[in-house]
Design an enzyme around this catalytic site. Structure first.
Site, mmCIF file in Angstrom:
data_model
loop_
_atom_site.group_PDB
_atom_site.id
_atom_site.type_symbol
_atom_site.label_atom_id
_atom_site.label_comp_id
_atom_site.label_asym_id
_atom_site.label_seq_id
_atom_site.Cartn_x
_atom_site.Cartn_y
_atom_site.Cartn_z
ATOM 1 N N HIS A 63 -13.798 -47.365 24.313
ATOM 2 C CA HIS A 63 -12.648 -46.869 25.056
ATOM 3 C C HIS A 63 -12.997 -45.565 25.752
ATOM 4 O O HIS A 63 -13.822 -44.793 25.292
ATOM 5 C CB HIS A 63 -11.409 -46.708 24.179
ATOM 6 C CG HIS A 63 -11.489 -45.695 23.071
ATOM 7 N ND1 HIS A 63 -12.416 -45.734 22.065
ATOM 8 C CD2 HIS A 63 -10.707 -44.611 22.801
ATOM 9 C CE1 HIS A 63 -12.208 -44.734 21.208
ATOM 10 N NE2 HIS A 63 -11.182 -44.033 21.645
ATOM 11 N N GLU B 52 -17.276 -42.446 18.866
ATOM 12 C CA GLU B 52 -16.688 -42.452 17.522
ATOM 13 C C GLU B 52 -17.368 -43.456 16.593
ATOM 14 O O GLU B 52 -17.323 -43.302 15.363
ATOM 15 C CB GLU B 52 -15.186 -42.778 17.600
ATOM 16 C CG GLU B 52 -14.343 -41.691 18.228
ATOM 17 C CD GLU B 52 -12.876 -42.068 18.318
ATOM 18 O OE1 GLU B 52 -12.077 -41.193 18.684
ATOM 19 O OE2 GLU B 52 -12.519 -43.235 18.037
ATOM 20 N N HIS C 74 -8.919 -46.611 14.675
ATOM 21 C CA HIS C 74 -7.780 -45.837 14.164
ATOM 22 C C HIS C 74 -6.815 -45.438 15.293
ATOM 23 O O HIS C 74 -6.281 -44.332 15.314
ATOM 24 C CB HIS C 74 -8.251 -44.614 13.361
ATOM 25 C CG HIS C 74 -9.096 -43.629 14.114
ATOM 26 N ND1 HIS C 74 -10.152 -42.959 13.537
ATOM 27 C CD2 HIS C 74 -9.040 -43.172 15.387
ATOM 28 C CE1 HIS C 74 -10.712 -42.141 14.405
ATOM 29 N NE2 HIS C 74 -10.036 -42.245 15.537
ATOM 30 N N HIS D 219 -8.275 -34.866 15.478
ATOM 31 C CA HIS D 219 -7.919 -34.812 16.889
ATOM 32 C C HIS D 219 -7.143 -33.531 17.179
ATOM 33 O O HIS D 219 -5.989 -33.553 17.582
ATOM 34 C CB HIS D 219 -7.106 -36.043 17.277
ATOM 35 C CG HIS D 219 -7.790 -37.346 17.003
ATOM 36 N ND1 HIS D 219 -7.876 -37.882 15.730
ATOM 37 C CD2 HIS D 219 -8.438 -38.211 17.821
ATOM 38 C CE1 HIS D 219 -8.536 -39.038 15.797
ATOM 39 N NE2 HIS D 219 -8.889 -39.245 17.035
#
Length: 280
Positions: free
Chosen positions: A193, A240, A12, A59
């Protein structure tokens, strides 16, 4: 009864939302990424889901360091795109399915999952970018959405095993809902990441693809991957991917692969996408 007919996994990355909003989805940089979703967009048009249970992480838009729910389910009627610092994305409001969400919340709590119930919140790129990737730029989203937010930002985060078990409990809840609805469950986030520190920019193609391999068929190996392996192999934000395990757990004992896509890089993130269906 309602039924979960498919599961979707997807990154996402917020930059994907920028590409959609600025009409850059077919340029030299973004074109190969979005091409990997072409199959899914056509498939979504054909399958016509009624409801998507969308597993994502906030977030610091709806929650911050003052309130950090491990698992939160949106039971509201409507969710507006969040302002993440540069104005809300120019995408449609997200329409919820409050009746089903409350049913799922009740079932999960009685199934010993201590859910946080959210009746009003804005939703950020973690939720709106996957909708854009699967549905493009419609005037209104073609599905109702039940947001399910997972804390993967502040430790301790839930284990992969707990996420998988939550998916199993969600499936039981959906199957006990009396209305005949076509329901999909999406797990979002990742893939490898790291956004900060000496390892910023870390990508791990081999590990990411092995993770997707483990979601296909009847293996349950992925539910036992420890946090330290996610951190070591996929960077601080790779954790995640435990949200994909909620999707996988909801699909039952065995899955069949319908579509798969992987691309690096997008910004400083690996893009992963998979479409699965339950197999008896």
């Amino acid at each position: 009864m309602a039924r979960i007919t498919a599961g979707v996994g997807s990154s996402h990355v917020p930059l994907l939302g920028v590409a959609v909003d600025q009409g850059k989805t077919r340029d030299d940089y973004f074109g190969p990424i979005f091409a990997g979703y072409d199959w899914t967009r056509e498939w979504e048009k054909a399958t016509k889901p009624d409801v998507v249970i969308l597993v994502y992480n906030d977030h610091a838009s709806a929650f911050d360091a003052n309130i950090i729910p491990t698992f939160a389910i949106g039971c509201g009627e409507l969710y507006k795109p969040a302002d993440e610092g540069w104005g809300p994305r120019p995408v449609p409001d997200v329409v919820g399915h409050a009746d089903m969400a409350w049913h799922i919340a009740q079932c999960l709590i009685l199934d010993d999952f201590d859910m946080t119930i959210i009746n009003e919140m804005d939703v950020d790129h973690g939720l709106t970018v996957p909708l854009s990737m699967m549905f493009g730029t419609p005037d209104a989203w073609p599905v109702k959405v039940i947001p399910l937010a997972v804390n993967v930002v502040t430790y301790p985060v839930p284990s992969g095993n707990r996420c998988w078990a939550l998916g199993e409990a969600i499936a039981r809840a959906v199957e006990s809902y009396p209305e005949d609805l076509n329901v999909q469950i999406w797990g979002t986030g990742g893939m490898s990441h790291q956004l900060q520190g000496p390892r910023a920019g870390l990508l791990n193609r081999e590990w990411d693809n092995r993770f997707m391999d483990l979601l296909i068929g009847d293996s349950q190996e992925a539910r036992g991957i420890p946090h330290i392996e996610y951190l070591r192999e996929t960077g601080s934000e790779g954790i995640e991917m435990v949200m994909w395990l909620i999707m996988r757990g909801a699909l039952g004992r065995k899955t069949r692969l319908l579509h798969r896509h992987y691309h690096i890089p997008c910004s400083n993130t690996a893009i992963g996408h998979i479409v699965l269906e339950p197999e008896a």
